[in-house]
Each structure stands twice: as C-alpha cells, then as structure tokens.
Write a protein that holds these residues in place. Structure first.
Motif, short mmCIF file in Angstrom:
data_model
loop_
_atom_site.label_atom_id
_atom_site.label_comp_id
_atom_site.label_asym_id
_atom_site.label_seq_id
_atom_site.Cartn_x
_atom_site.Cartn_y
_atom_site.Cartn_z
N UNK A 22 -7.72 -14.99 -8.73
CA UNK A 22 -9.17 -15.07 -8.58
C UNK A 22 -9.76 -13.79 -7.98
N UNK A 23 -9.09 -13.20 -7.00
CA UNK A 23 -9.61 -12.06 -6.26
C UNK A 23 -8.84 -10.80 -6.65
N UNK A 24 -9.56 -9.71 -6.93
CA UNK A 24 -8.87 -8.46 -7.29
C UNK A 24 -7.97 -7.97 -6.15
N UNK A 25 -6.87 -7.30 -6.51
CA UNK A 25 -5.91 -6.81 -5.53
C UNK A 25 -6.56 -5.89 -4.51
N UNK A 26 -7.54 -5.09 -4.93
CA UNK A 26 -8.20 -4.16 -4.02
C UNK A 26 -8.94 -4.90 -2.91
N UNK A 27 -9.59 -6.00 -3.27
CA UNK A 27 -10.30 -6.78 -2.26
C UNK A 27 -9.34 -7.44 -1.29
N UNK A 28 -8.22 -7.90 -1.80
CA UNK A 28 -7.20 -8.50 -0.93
C UNK A 28 -6.64 -7.46 0.03
N UNK A 29 -6.35 -6.27 -0.48
CA UNK A 29 -5.82 -5.19 0.36
C UNK A 29 -6.84 -4.80 1.44
N UNK A 30 -8.11 -4.75 1.06
CA UNK A 30 -9.17 -4.41 2.03
C UNK A 30 -9.26 -5.48 3.11
N UNK A 31 -9.22 -6.76 2.71
CA UNK A 31 -9.27 -7.86 3.66
C UNK A 31 -8.06 -7.81 4.61
N UNK A 32 -6.87 -7.57 4.05
CA UNK A 32 -5.66 -7.50 4.87
C UNK A 32 -5.77 -6.37 5.90
N UNK A 33 -6.34 -5.24 5.50
CA UNK A 33 -6.50 -4.12 6.43
C UNK A 33 -7.48 -4.45 7.54
N UNK A 34 -8.58 -5.10 7.18
CA UNK A 34 -9.57 -5.52 8.19
C UNK A 34 -8.93 -6.50 9.17
N UNK A 35 -8.17 -7.47 8.65
CA UNK A 35 -7.51 -8.45 9.52
C UNK A 35 -6.47 -7.77 10.42
N UNK A 36 -5.71 -6.84 9.87
CA UNK A 36 -4.71 -6.11 10.66
C UNK A 36 -5.38 -5.37 11.81
N UNK A 37 -6.50 -4.70 11.53
CA UNK A 37 -7.23 -3.96 12.57
C UNK A 37 -7.81 -4.93 13.60
N UNK A 38 -8.37 -6.04 13.14
CA UNK A 38 -8.95 -7.03 14.05
C UNK A 38 -7.90 -7.58 15.00
N UNK A 39 -6.74 -7.94 14.46
CA UNK A 39 -5.66 -8.48 15.30
C UNK A 39 -5.17 -7.43 16.28
N UNK A 40 -5.03 -6.18 15.82
CA UNK A 40 -4.60 -5.10 16.72
C UNK A 40 -5.61 -4.91 17.85
N UNK A 41 -6.90 -4.98 17.53
CA UNK A 41 -7.94 -4.83 18.55
C UNK A 41 -7.89 -5.97 19.56
N UNK A 42 -7.65 -7.19 19.09
CA UNK A 42 -7.56 -8.34 19.99
C UNK A 42 -6.37 -8.19 20.93
#
Length: 91
Positions: A22-42
């Motif tokens: 359903x979701x393009x790979x690029x959007x998934x990769x972008x979401x994963x990067x945002x989540x990785x940064x968010x978790x690292x910040x927390x």
C-alpha cells in the motif's frame, strides 16, 4: 461478513494488503528514519534527566521536594527516577 468470519471461523476469500503493498518504500524509509530519530531523542532526554536527578540526589544531597521545585516540568520523571534510584541503592 467480518463478524461471521470472526465468530464462526468462516474463511474470507480476499487477503488484506501488507503495508509494503500500500505504501511506497520511500515513505516507509522516511517514517522509519523519523521514528529512529524520535526514539533516540527520547532516550537522550531521559538519560539527561536521570543524570540530573542522580547528581541532585547523591552529589548535592537535595530532597525530592527540592528537585521538584527546581524543575517542575519534569516532575513525573524526577519522581520515577528518584524512586528507581532508591530501590537500586537499597539492593
């Protein structure tokens, strides 16, 4: 139809799409990067507050009330860390 499948074990003839269908790979990769940064910040922020509580409690010998007055915005985390340090030091 879904209720019947759930309650009576009726097999459905279609298969739900996977996220990758359903979701393009690029959007998934972008979401994963945002989540990785968010978790690292927390984790970084939590580590900083934990170190602050440790220094205030064991180096500067402040009470819990003094710490809460000094940094009221982090009151729940300060309370949790103070309790955790108490348990850790008791062991």
């Amino acid at each position: 139809m879904l209720k019947d499948a759930n309650e009576n074990g009726v097999k459905l003839s279609h298969q739900a799409p996977t996220l990758y269908d359903v979701v393009p790979k690029e959007e998934i990769a972008e979401f994963e990067e945002v989540m990785r940064k968010t978790i690292a910040d927390i984790v970084s922020e939590a580590s900083g507050v934990a170190c602050w509580v440790y220094v205030q409690k064991y180096v500067k010998h402040k009470t819990l009330d003094e710490m809460l007055q000094e940094w009221s915005g982090a009151s729940k985390f300060i309370l949790a860390m103070d309790t955790w340090f108490e348990r850790l030091m008791a062991e």
